[in-house]
Design a protein around this motif. Structure first.
Motif, PDB file in Angstrom:
ATOM      1  N   ARG A 133       0.836  -1.207   0.000  1.00 40.46           N
ATOM      2  CA  ARG A 133       0.000   0.000   0.000  1.00 40.46           C
ATOM      3  C   ARG A 133       0.868   1.254   0.000  1.00 40.46           C
ATOM      4  O   ARG A 133       0.578   2.225  -0.707  1.00 40.46           O
ATOM      5  N   ILE A 134       1.942   1.251   0.777  1.00 38.30           N
ATOM      6  CA  ILE A 134       2.859   2.401   0.798  1.00 38.30           C
ATOM      7  C   ILE A 134       3.430   2.628  -0.598  1.00 38.30           C
ATOM      8  O   ILE A 134       3.448   3.759  -1.097  1.00 38.30           O
ATOM      9  N   ILE A 135       3.894   1.552  -1.230  1.00 41.90           N
ATOM     10  CA  ILE A 135       4.452   1.668  -2.584  1.00 41.90           C
ATOM     11  C   ILE A 135       3.397   2.215  -3.535  1.00 41.90           C
ATOM     12  O   ILE A 135       3.661   3.138  -4.322  1.00 41.90           O
ATOM     13  N   HIS A 136       2.190   1.678  -3.486  1.00 41.93           N
ATOM     14  CA  HIS A 136       1.108   2.140  -4.353  1.00 41.93           C
ATOM     15  C   HIS A 136       0.804   3.619  -4.105  1.00 41.93           C
ATOM     16  O   HIS A 136       0.693   4.409  -5.054  1.00 41.93           O
ATOM     17  N   ASN A 137       0.655   3.990  -2.832  1.00 38.02           N
ATOM     18  CA  ASN A 137       0.337   5.379  -2.509  1.00 38.02           C
ATOM     19  C   ASN A 137       1.376   6.346  -3.042  1.00 38.02           C
ATOM     20  O   ASN A 137       1.039   7.377  -3.641  1.00 38.02           O
ATOM     21  N   LEU A 138       2.651   6.028  -2.825  1.00 35.92           N
ATOM     22  CA  LEU A 138       3.705   6.950  -3.254  1.00 35.92           C
ATOM     23  C   LEU A 138       3.900   6.906  -4.755  1.00 35.92           C
ATOM     24  O   LEU A 138       4.235   7.933  -5.374  1.00 35.92           O
ATOM     25  N   ASP A 139       3.654   5.757  -5.372  1.00 34.95           N
ATOM     26  CA  ASP A 139       3.729   5.655  -6.824  1.00 34.95           C
ATOM     27  C   ASP A 139       2.628   6.499  -7.455  1.00 34.95           C
ATOM     28  O   ASP A 139       2.868   7.242  -8.415  1.00 34.95           O
ATOM     29  N   GLU A 140       1.423   6.416  -6.912  1.00 31.54           N
ATOM     30  CA  GLU A 140       0.300   7.219  -7.392  1.00 31.54           C
ATOM     31  C   GLU A 140       0.581   8.710  -7.200  1.00 31.54           C
ATOM     32  O   GLU A 140       0.312   9.520  -8.085  1.00 31.54           O
ATOM     33  N   ALA A 141       1.104   9.079  -6.036  1.00 26.91           N
ATOM     34  CA  ALA A 141       1.405  10.481  -5.758  1.00 26.91           C
ATOM     35  C   ALA A 141       2.453  11.025  -6.718  1.00 26.91           C
ATOM     36  O   ALA A 141       2.380  12.164  -7.148  1.00 26.91           O
ATOM     37  N   GLY A 142       3.417  10.176  -7.076  1.00 23.41           N
ATOM     38  CA  GLY A 142       4.473  10.584  -7.998  1.00 23.41           C
ATOM     39  C   GLY A 142       3.995  10.725  -9.420  1.00 23.41           C
ATOM     40  O   GLY A 142       4.597  11.424 -10.230  1.00 23.41           O
ATOM     41  N   ASN A 143       2.885  10.091  -9.760  1.00 23.39           N
ATOM     42  CA  ASN A 143       2.343  10.150 -11.114  1.00 23.39           C
ATOM     43  C   ASN A 143       1.287  11.245 -11.291  1.00 23.39           C
ATOM     44  O   ASN A 143       0.673  11.349 -12.328  1.00 23.39           O
ATOM     45  N   GLN A 144       1.056  12.041 -10.261  1.00 23.74           N
ATOM     46  CA  GLN A 144       0.035  13.093 -10.352  1.00 23.74           C
ATOM     47  C   GLN A 144       0.659  14.414 -10.691  1.00 23.74           C
ATOM     48  O   GLN A 144       1.750  14.700 -10.540  1.00 23.74           O
TER      49      GLN A 144
END
Length: 144
Positions: A133-144
């Motif tokens: 979940r941490i990886i997903h959250n930060l990956d999503e944040a980095g793609n915004q």
């Protein structure tokens, strides 16, 4: 807040210790943890382009390019032209690396077991889910 309670410190320290343990395990194979990650990814997914490898490992293309070069020099991978796209090269494992991956998987399992001593199955599953979940959250944040 004390440093021992900061998420980044805890994740970085645990990752560094796991990496150090894996590096000791990999020394006989003369590969790095980054090279192991590429080989394990190819073992799991089959042939991939360098871009696909970089994306799946959350790395940059230049870093993966140098890892691929080193693995080619060690005869652990080969590059082949893609059937689907003649401009792309597919990175493929050699028979030697396929055998090596099976041997290293046992060592990687040992490192994981050492890191998770005292954890029950539910705790292990929750930890893995939380890290994903941490990886997903930060990956999503980095793609915004």
């Amino acid at each position: 807040m004390e440093i021992e309670n900061i998420l980044g410190y805890l994740l970085n320290t645990s990752a560094r210790l796991i990496k150090h343990d894996m590096e000791k395990q990999l020394s006989d194979f003369k590969i790095t943890t980054a090279q192991w990650a590429v080989l394990k990814l190819l073992d799991s997914w089959g042939e991939l382009t360098q871009t696909e490898i970089a994306d799946k490992l959350k790395s940059d293309k230049a870093t993966i390019g140098s890892i691929v070069t080193r693995l080619r020099k060690k005869d652990l991978i080969v590059k082949r032209l893609s059937i689907k796209d003649s401009r792309a090269n597919m990175i493929c494992m050699t028979e030697q690396s396929k055998i090596m991956v099976k041997q290293i998987e046992k060592l990687a399992r040992r490192t994981s077991l050492n890191a998770l001593v005292g954890f029950n199955k539910e705790e292990k599953d929750r930890l893995i889910q939380a890290l994903q979940r941490i990886i997903h959250n930060l990956d999503e944040a980095g793609n915004q």
